[in-house]
Design a protein around this motif. Structure first.
Motif, PDB file in Angstrom:
ATOM      1  N   ARG A  33      31.667  45.229  47.390  1.00 31.06           N
ATOM      2  CA  ARG A  33      32.636  45.791  46.434  1.00 31.06           C
ATOM      3  C   ARG A  33      32.395  45.250  45.027  1.00 31.06           C
ATOM      4  NH1 ARG A  33      36.857  45.593  50.124  1.00 31.06           N
ATOM      5  NH2 ARG A  33      37.514  43.535  49.368  1.00 31.06           N
ATOM      6  N   LYS A  34      32.115  43.945  44.999  1.00 30.06           N
ATOM      7  CA  LYS A  34      31.903  43.292  43.700  1.00 30.06           C
ATOM      8  C   LYS A  34      30.660  43.870  43.003  1.00 30.06           C
ATOM      9  CE  LYS A  34      31.826  38.588  42.002  1.00 30.06           C
ATOM     10  NZ  LYS A  34      31.527  37.234  42.424  1.00 30.06           N
ATOM     11  N   SER A  53      43.177  52.872  37.654  1.00 29.13           N
ATOM     12  CA  SER A  53      42.481  52.486  38.889  1.00 29.13           C
ATOM     13  C   SER A  53      41.881  53.733  39.512  1.00 29.13           C
ATOM     14  CB  SER A  53      43.468  51.839  39.851  1.00 29.13           C
ATOM     15  OG  SER A  53      44.262  52.849  40.416  1.00 29.13           O
ATOM     16  N   VAL A 113      33.196  52.776  34.922  1.00 29.94           N
ATOM     17  CA  VAL A 113      34.496  52.104  34.930  1.00 29.94           C
ATOM     18  C   VAL A 113      34.640  51.358  33.613  1.00 29.94           C
ATOM     19  CG1 VAL A 113      35.809  50.266  36.067  1.00 29.94           C
ATOM     20  CG2 VAL A 113      34.456  51.843  37.418  1.00 29.94           C
ATOM     21  N   LYS A 163      29.274  46.745  43.514  1.00 22.03           N
ATOM     22  CA  LYS A 163      29.517  48.144  43.141  1.00 22.03           C
ATOM     23  C   LYS A 163      30.253  48.209  41.804  1.00 22.03           C
ATOM     24  CE  LYS A 163      32.037  52.147  44.780  1.00 22.03           C
ATOM     25  NZ  LYS A 163      33.075  52.547  45.708  1.00 22.03           N
ATOM     26  N   LYS A 164      31.239  47.341  41.667  1.00 18.30           N
ATOM     27  CA  LYS A 164      32.034  47.336  40.436  1.00 18.30           C
ATOM     28  C   LYS A 164      31.174  46.952  39.230  1.00 18.30           C
ATOM     29  CE  LYS A 164      36.506  46.285  38.713  1.00 18.30           C
ATOM     30  NZ  LYS A 164      37.647  45.409  38.732  1.00 18.30           N
ATOM     31  N   GLN A 204      29.022  49.871  38.339  1.00 18.04           N
ATOM     32  CA  GLN A 204      29.805  50.925  37.672  1.00 18.04           C
ATOM     33  C   GLN A 204      30.131  50.540  36.232  1.00 18.04           C
ATOM     34  OE1 GLN A 204      33.057  51.478  40.404  1.00 18.04           O
ATOM     35  NE2 GLN A 204      32.192  53.398  41.144  1.00 18.04           N
TER      36      GLN A 204
END
Ligand SMILES: Nc1ncnc2c1ncn2[C@@H]1O[C@H](COP(=O)(O)OP(=O)(O)OP(=O)(O)O)[C@@H](O)[C@H]1O
Length: 810
Positions: A222-223, A711, A235, A225-226, A229
């Motif tokens: 997840r980290k 979000s 993002v 991916k963020k 992005q």
């Protein structure tokens, strides 16, 4: 950033100025041509000058050398003026206030549509910071004295003991919560232990390991991916000012302080050097000029047998006399700008055309007027060329790093010597004039002639005559100081404080298809970003600079219309904030019961006109601008809205080009007014359109991001789609009601959804279709729109005539 950065930037900008001015002159040389030819040329020029404006603003804000800054300011103002001139040319060309940038020009110059929007020069407010602050304090103090405004809340002051008690109680509460949680966990464990009889086996340990490892791996993915992005811009980074930006702002502020120091050193040096030069050279120069003049007069007398006529100071004094009698015409005087010489040619052409009265030609003229276009002459282009040449001659190749960008003493000396010499020359000229008069009288007596009348008194009479033509307004308050008038208007609530709003906070996307649609013969509808740009071009940029206001095309009054919550007031506040202007509120509701009677009204108008000029730049604002012109006042309206009906035109026409005063009306229902009277008052009309999808989406993204509520769970495009009949103000108030303090605290665990906002929105009023259609049909009646329609119709008729003629010829 260093001195070198800004000097290099200035050097590059100077080269861009050469390119832009050459392209500009080429447009003037084109003379009269078809309208379609001018569109890309003017659009390209507008973008060029916009880019130059932002570069020059950056340089002027940060450059230290005071003499170089003077030239940069000249360039900046000329660029600003020329930009406005081109804007008005484009408006004339399209017969529409909205000028969409040409795609090809944007591509050619590698500029984004956002960069093609003019910036507001920082010096508008920065150079008057102290004055603006003083006025604000004066208004606040006066209001506090009158009890209108509660004094600012003082910051909370605590004794040490009180602070300790607050910390202690919070700490005890925290420990209590922790202990409670701990006890809860023990209780749960005990209950679990009771259920699971037997000891923990090896398989249980494996199960725990599996769950834990899975959790760690998912968290890392997840980290990553963020991060990815964020890197590709999918993002937005969390809303907090980065350290680098803060540091760069700090450095800029340090340079601004240094700039002030350099400037005060420069001002001091100006005075000191002038005094020194006067002490050293005044007497010598006086004698030299006197001797020169006497010698020249006696030589002239010997040559011609009569005494020369001495030109007046305005005509150039003794310098003009030398050049007139000597080499002929002064080379400087004969040198005229390319723009003006073009103009004279053009005017000659137009005179010739006027003389030709044949029917054929008349027809041709009309066709020319409809199809062709001519750029108006420029007051700024030549000044920009001159200032840039001056920069290239004096500064471009100089290395000032060594002197730490301090003032140049030699330059001051040269300039001061010229000034002193001119002043002394004027004094000596005056002396010579009286000596010559005496001589002439003696000369005439000798020859038994009557003395000729000198031309000087005659001229004086003529000039005096001209001046007397100007009608002087009667001053009703001659013995009052500006401060007391200012105080009176603040006390009566006519001058009002306003919150600081930046024009760029007016969120809106620009129309990206505008130019393409126009090419296809359709009229595009503007977006909110176009309104922001128009407000800058018509209101903020001319009002901010004295030089620009005096020579650029004049806009005395603007009418801003739009439904409730569309941002009319916000725009008025932004105009005042960006120019540091005084706000005079002449709204019907605000003047009820103030300055009663006819004489009171005369006094009110006099005070507003006088003080707005004295404290310029000023904005005179009238909310509900349609009310003075409504046909029938409803009985429920107790504000006597027609009070100013007859005087409004007088107030607006009384604004002269040299006054930095702008009259702004805002209205929700302009169609209620008598249209003829309304358009007599307002020379420009800006209608805020229905918020478009792009602007709404941008607004949600910006506002939710700032609130930390953005979000992936929030469906932004869906939300923007359902909001399309609401104004931005309504949308913001819905967001405000959803994001309560409690909801904000929950955001980390429960993300905000579009549904929550939509539910809140359903309770608020949208802009109804009837109101929108009323606005649309009213817009078609505005003077500019009518002019455009007439033009299109004439164009169609001409085309038809041509076709008929061609068919008859066959
Ligand atoms: N385009 C926009 N970008 C950001 N904020 C906006 C925009 N339009 C309106 N707002 C906000 O909406 C609110 C209402 O705006 P404002 O009071 O200026 O509307 P108005 O047209 O004058 O309304 P009314 O006619 O009812 O007086 C303000 O807080 C303003 O900041």
């Amino acid at each position: 950033m260093s001195n070198k950065t800004y000097n290099d930037l200035l050097c590059d900008t100077s080269e861009l100025i050469v390119e832009a001015t050459q392209a500009d002159e080429a447009v003037f040389e084109a003379g009269s041509a078809e309208r379609s030819t001018f569109q890309p040329l003017l659009s390209e020029l507008r973008i060029r000058y916009t880019v130059l404006l932002s570069r020059l603003d950056t340089v002027y804000d940060q450059l230290l050398q005071p003499q170089k800054r003077l030239i940069v300011k000249r360039l900046l103002e000329a660029c600003l003026g020329r930009l406005l001139e081109i804007k008005h040319d484009l408006v004339e060309l399209h017969l529409s206030d909205f000028t969409y940038d040409d795609d090809e020009s944007l591509k050619k110059l590698a500029v984004t549509p956002h960069e093609a929007e003019p910036c507001i020069p920082q010096y508008f407010v920065r150079e008057r910071e102290e004055e603006i602050e003083k006025r604000k304090t004066f208004i606040t103090d006066t209001l506090i004295k009158l009890g209108h405004e509660s004094p600012k809340q003082k910051p909370l002051v605590l004794t040490e003991q009180q602070a300790v008690i607050i910390i202690q109680s919070h700490e005890r509460a925290r420990q209590g919560r922790l202990r409670g949680q701990f006890m809860k966990e023990i209780r749960l464990l005990k209950e679990k232990g009771r259920d699971q009889k037997g000891e923990m086996t090896a398989s249980a340990a494996t199960a725990i390991q599996r769950v834990w490892r899975g959790f760690i791996a998912r968290r890392d993915t997840r980290k990553r991916k963020k991060e990815e992005q964020l890197l590709i811009g999918m993002v937005l980074p969390p809303y907090s000012e980065s350290k680098a930006v803060t540091r760069s702002e700090e450095i800029k502020q340090i340079r601004r302080n240094l700039q002030k120091e350099r400037d005060s050193e420069f001002q001091k040096a100006l005075v000191e050097i002038e005094e020194k030069l006067r002490a050293q050279h005044e007497v010598k120069i006086n004698e030299r000029i006197g001797d020169e003049l006497r010698r020249w007069i006696s030589e002239y007398y010997e040559r011609t047998g009569k005494l020369p006529e001495f030109p007046s100071e305005e005509a150039g004094g003794s310098r003009a006399m030398y050049s007139r009698q000597g080499t002929g015409v002064d080379s400087n005087l004969s040198k005229s700008s390319p723009v003006s010489s073009k103009d004279s040619k053009k005017s000659k052409e137009s005179k010739d055309k006027k003389n030709n009265k044949s029917e054929d030609n008349k027809n041709k003229h009309e066709v020319d007027d409809v199809k062709n276009f001519n750029c108006r002459s420029s007051c700024f282009l030549q000044d920009m060329v001159n200032a840039n040449e001056e920069y290239e001659d004096i500064w471009k190749f100089r290395d000032d790093e060594i002197q730490h960008e301090k003032y140049d003493k030699d330059m001051i000396e040269r300039e001061k010597m010229l000034k002193i010499e001119q002043e002394i020359r004027n004094i000596v000229d005056e002396l010579m004039r009286s000596e010559l008069e005496l001589l002439q009288a003696a000369f005439d007596r000798d020859r038994a002639h009557k003395g000729k009348k000198s031309k000087k008194p005659q001229k004086k009479v003529r000039r005096g005559g001209k001046k007397s033509k100007k009608k002087k307004e009667k001053d009703l308050t001659p013995d009052r100081t500006t401060e007391s008038l200012f105080e009176e208007l603040v006390t009566n609530g006519i001058i009002r404080p306003y919150p600081f709003v930046k024009i760029d906070d007016f969120i809106g996307e620009k129309s990206y298809v505008g130019s393409e649609m126009r090419n296809q013969g359709q009229e595009p509808s503007p977006c909110l970003g176009d309104i922001r740009q128009l407000i800058k071009e018509y209101c903020i940029l001319p009002l901010g600079s004295e030089t620009v206001r005096a020579s650029a095309p004049l806009v005395r009054s603007v009418l801003i219309t739009g439904p409730s919550g569309s941002g009319k007031k916000m725009l008025v506040q932004a105009i005042c904030s960006e120019t540091g202007a005084m706000l005079f509120d002449l709204s019907p509701a605000n003047i009820v019961g103030k300055y009663p009677g006819k004489s009171g009204l005369i006094m009110l108008i006099h005070l507003v006109m006088k003080v707005s000029r004295l404290l310029q730049p000023s904005v005179i604002w009238m909310d509900d601008a349609e009310k003075p012109f409504v046909k029938k006042v409803p009985k429920t309206d107790k504000t006597d809205p027609k009070r100013l009906k007859k005087d409004l035109v007088k107030i607006i026409k009384g604004i002269l080009p040299e006054d930095r005063v702008l009259f702004i009306g805002t209205s929700k229902t302009p169609w209620d007014a008598e249209q003829k009277l309304l358009f007599q008052c307002y020379s420009k009309v800006i209608q805020i359109p229905r918020a478009d999808y792009g602007s709404i989406s941008l607004m949600w993204r910006t506002k939710l991001h700032r609130a930390g509520a953005l979000s992936p769970r929030l469906e932004l495009s869906c939300l923007s789609r359902v909001c399309d009949s609401y104004t931005i103000g309504t949308l913001l108030s819905a967001l405000h009601s959803v994001l309560t303090t409690k909801r904000r605290l929950q955001l980390r665990v429960r993300a905000l959804t579009a549904q929550e906002i939509a539910v809140q929105l359903s309770l608020l009023e949208p802009v109804y279709a009837e109101q929108e259609s009323a606005a649309e049909s009213w817009w078609l009646k505005t003077p500019m729109e009518r002019k455009r329609q007439r033009h299109l119709q004439r164009l169609m008729e001409l085309e038809q005539e041509n076709e008929e003629r061609a068919a008859a010829g066959k």
